[in-house]
Design an enzyme around this catalytic site. Structure first.
Site, PDB file in Angstrom:
ATOM      1  N   HIS A 253      -3.692  -5.050   0.568  1.00 48.53           N
ATOM      2  CA  HIS A 253      -3.177  -5.459   1.882  1.00 48.53           C
ATOM      3  C   HIS A 253      -3.172  -6.987   2.025  1.00 48.53           C
ATOM      4  O   HIS A 253      -4.197  -7.567   2.374  1.00 48.53           O
ATOM      5  CB  HIS A 253      -4.039  -4.852   2.994  1.00 48.53           C
ATOM      6  CG  HIS A 253      -3.819  -3.391   3.165  1.00 48.53           C
ATOM      7  ND1 HIS A 253      -2.836  -2.868   3.979  1.00 48.53           N
ATOM      8  CD2 HIS A 253      -4.431  -2.330   2.599  1.00 48.53           C
ATOM      9  CE1 HIS A 253      -2.865  -1.559   3.920  1.00 48.53           C
ATOM     10  NE2 HIS A 253      -3.823  -1.198   3.096  1.00 48.53           N
TER      11      HIS A 253
ATOM     12  N   GLU B 164      -1.937  -8.610   4.354  1.00 42.30           N
ATOM     13  CA  GLU B 164      -1.951  -8.995   5.771  1.00 42.30           C
ATOM     14  C   GLU B 164      -3.357  -9.116   6.348  1.00 42.30           C
ATOM     15  O   GLU B 164      -3.519  -9.617   7.456  1.00 42.30           O
ATOM     16  CB  GLU B 164      -1.110  -8.009   6.604  1.00 42.30           C
ATOM     17  CG  GLU B 164      -1.730  -6.632   6.847  1.00 42.30           C
ATOM     18  CD  GLU B 164      -1.525  -5.631   5.709  1.00 42.30           C
ATOM     19  OE1 GLU B 164      -1.261  -6.052   4.572  1.00 42.30           O
ATOM     20  OE2 GLU B 164      -1.639  -4.417   5.964  1.00 42.30           O
TER      21      GLU B 164
ATOM     22  N   CYS C 261       0.833  -1.202   0.000  1.00 45.35           N
ATOM     23  CA  CYS C 261       0.000   0.000   0.000  1.00 45.35           C
ATOM     24  C   CYS C 261       0.875   1.262   0.000  1.00 45.35           C
ATOM     25  O   CYS C 261       1.589   1.498  -0.971  1.00 45.35           O
ATOM     26  CB  CYS C 261      -0.975  -0.035   1.180  1.00 45.35           C
ATOM     27  SG  CYS C 261      -2.281   1.190   0.999  1.00 45.35           S
TER      28      CYS C 261
END
Ligand code: XMP
Length: 527
Positions: A184, A186, A89
């Site tokens: 993202h 994660e 990002c």
């Protein structure tokens, strides 16, 4: 050295922090892949980064635009030290910008679940392959959260994925091993996010998955032994998970050199003191000093209604008692003090508001002036890792999964003067709340669920009698880290059961209310 252990024995990845909580989440995901991760500030220089010996570098997301006046930057020489970099990002945009690509404030930010399309997978023969996306289908859903967008990749880079609105959603320079993804990986909403991180860690960086609970325990045990040698170690047990895991770990390392001190303030939750006794004296055969000090705490709290004064009175008395125990047992000289400091405390201390907000929560801990060298074997661990290690060390689930509890205990949940009777009443009501939440299978879903006793009375009727008694307020919240919280949407049936049981089983209570305030503006505790 304040010990944790020598992380040099694990392959490690540096996660560069660009603000907010993104870096911690990435660091946790990396560790879930069994690779040790360390959060470093974005001001880390290329030389420092090289000296760290990381096998990979991940640039986290961040709340700013790369064009913001004080946008956090990265030493651009870091791209040249030969260590693979994955920008996520904000991190991807920064990498693109610093290496000569273009980032624009387009009108097409993307927020939430977004379909991603890999470029060149179907169209070229043979298909273009990116180690990050190995095994991915051409299309999958990812989680986006960006206003600015990358619009041109730097020279030497190839664009590997796009979305409907954004031409550059992933890019890479395979030769230099530099990668960027706009989404993202994660977060759980990115379907193959963890897979992507694993590909980066193992296939690009060549990390070995050696960060396992067993090897972490081994490393911590070795480090504690090396640090304390033949000296005695003191550990204050609070009844909570962190100090329990510290004690179990230090006990595994140095056995009889450890003395645990449990100060029963009379302000603990129901069954907590007994649990500490049976686990540490019974199961682990630890040298345990159990100080039954309820009378002294109630005496110190006599007439005190101000929340901060309560905290102060409790904190001071706790330290005095701890000093007495140390003196009685001739322990203090040359002894070490084991403490349950966790990684988020280490990362956050010294930076920004998180640290300030937490400072008043150290009540019940021991001050630095106490003069003992600290042993902090959990310093590099996240809470979920501490729990897993606690289970592996054989601590009972009741302790390992215990919800957070403030150092000053029930005193900050009695809004008004604290007396033994009120503590008793609140403890009984609190036990019912937890018991019912547990039975409903929600104990691990809520961050905390407990009872509060505001010292006021209201009118009620029970049987033919008018009553004039205390209310109990139920507080249950969901949270990630206690910095923000939402009130838990507990089922009505559960609230009803809790309410009827409290009224039926706790004399002196005639009304039950549910607190529906989030944090902010409320705090989790009432004082
Ligand atoms: P608040 O009430 O500030 O609480 O929203 C955030 C988290 O911290 C815990 N808490 C404390 N912990 N000593 C502690 O050790 C304290 O004085 C204290 N006050 C609050 C609270 O239970 C919640 O998890």
């Amino acid at each position: 050295m304040a010990s944790a252990f020598d992380p040099g024995r694990f392959d490690r990845v540096a996660v560069v922090d660009f603000g907010a909580q993104y870096a911690q989440l990435i660091a946790r995901r990396v560790r879930e892949a069994h690779v040790y991760s360390e959060i470093v500030p974005h001001t880390t220089s290329a030389a420092e980064m090289a000296a760290l010996g990381a096998k990979g570098i991940i640039l986290s997301g961040g709340p700013q635009s790369v064009y913001a006046e004080r946008a956090p930057l990265l030493d651009p020489e870091i791209y040249d030290i030969g260590v693979p970099v994955l920008g996520i990002c904000y991190g991807a945009q920064l990498l693109a910008l610093q290496l000569g690509g273009k980032v624009a404030r387009t009108e097409t930010g993307e927020y939430g679940r977004t379909p991603l399309r890999l470029i060149g997978v179907a169209a070229s023969h043979p298909p273009l392959t990116s180690p990050l996306f190995a095994g991915w289908p051409e299309r999958s859903d990812v989680w986006m959260s960006h206003g600015d967008s990358m619009v041109a990749a730097p020279a030497g880079f190839r664009v590997t994925a796009c979305t409907e609105n954004v031409a550059v959603a992933a890019l890479e320079d395979g030769d230099r091993r530099l990668y960027g993804v706009q989404f993202h990986p994660e977060v759980a909403h990115t379907e193959r996010g963890q897979e992507l991180l694993r590909s980066f860690l193992f296939d690009v960086c060549g990390c070995r998955p050696s960060w396992t609970h067993t090897s972490v325990i081994e490393a911590a045990v070795e480090a504690v032994r090396a640090q304390v040698g033949g000296s005695r170690v003191l550990c204050a047990l609070s009844g909570g998970v962190d100090s329990a895991v510290v004690a179990a770990l230090v006990h595994k390392a140095v056995g009889e050199q450890l003395t645990c001190v449990f100060v029963d303030t009379g302000l603990m939750r129901s069954g907590e003191a007994e649990q500490v006794e049976s686990t540490f004296r019974g199961q682990f055969a630890v040298d345990l000093v159990h100080v039954k000090a309820a009378d002294r705490f109630f005496y110190a709290l006599d007439g005190v209604t101000d929340p901060e004064e309560k905290r102060k009175a409790i904190g001071e008395l706790f330290i005095r008692i701890f000093e007495e125990v140390a003196a009685d047992h001739a322990l203090a000289r040359g002894a070490f003090l084991a403490q349950g400091t966790l990684y988020p405390d280490v990362v956050e201390s010294g930076s920004g508001s998180a640290a300030t907000i937490k400072s008043h929560h150290n009540v019940g801990g021991l001050p630095e002036e106490f003069g003992l060298e600290l042993v902090e074997p959990l310093r590099l661990l996240f809470e979920d890792e501490v729990r897993a290690i606690g289970e592996e060390l054989g601590l009972p689930a009741e302790i390992v999964w215990r919800q957070p509890f403030p150092g000053p205990g029930l005193a900050v949940r009695i809004v008004g003067e604290v007396t033994p009777d009120r503590a008793e009443l609140l403890r009984a009501a609190d036990a019912i709340v937890l018991d019912e939440v547990r039975r409903a299978g929600l104990e691990r879903e809520v961050w905390q669920a407990f009872a509060v006793l505001p010292v006021i009375r209201s009118v009620g009727v029970m049987g033919d009698e008018r009553t004039y008694a205390y209310p109990i307020v139920i507080r249950a919240v969901t949270s990630e880290d206690a910095m923000t919280a939402d009130w838990a949407r507990l089922p009505y049936e559960l609230l009803e059961r809790i309410s009827s049981r409290i009224i039926a089983e706790v004399p002196g209570v005639n009304r039950v209310a549910y607190d529906i305030t989030s944090k902010p503006p409320g705090t989790i505790e009432w004082e």
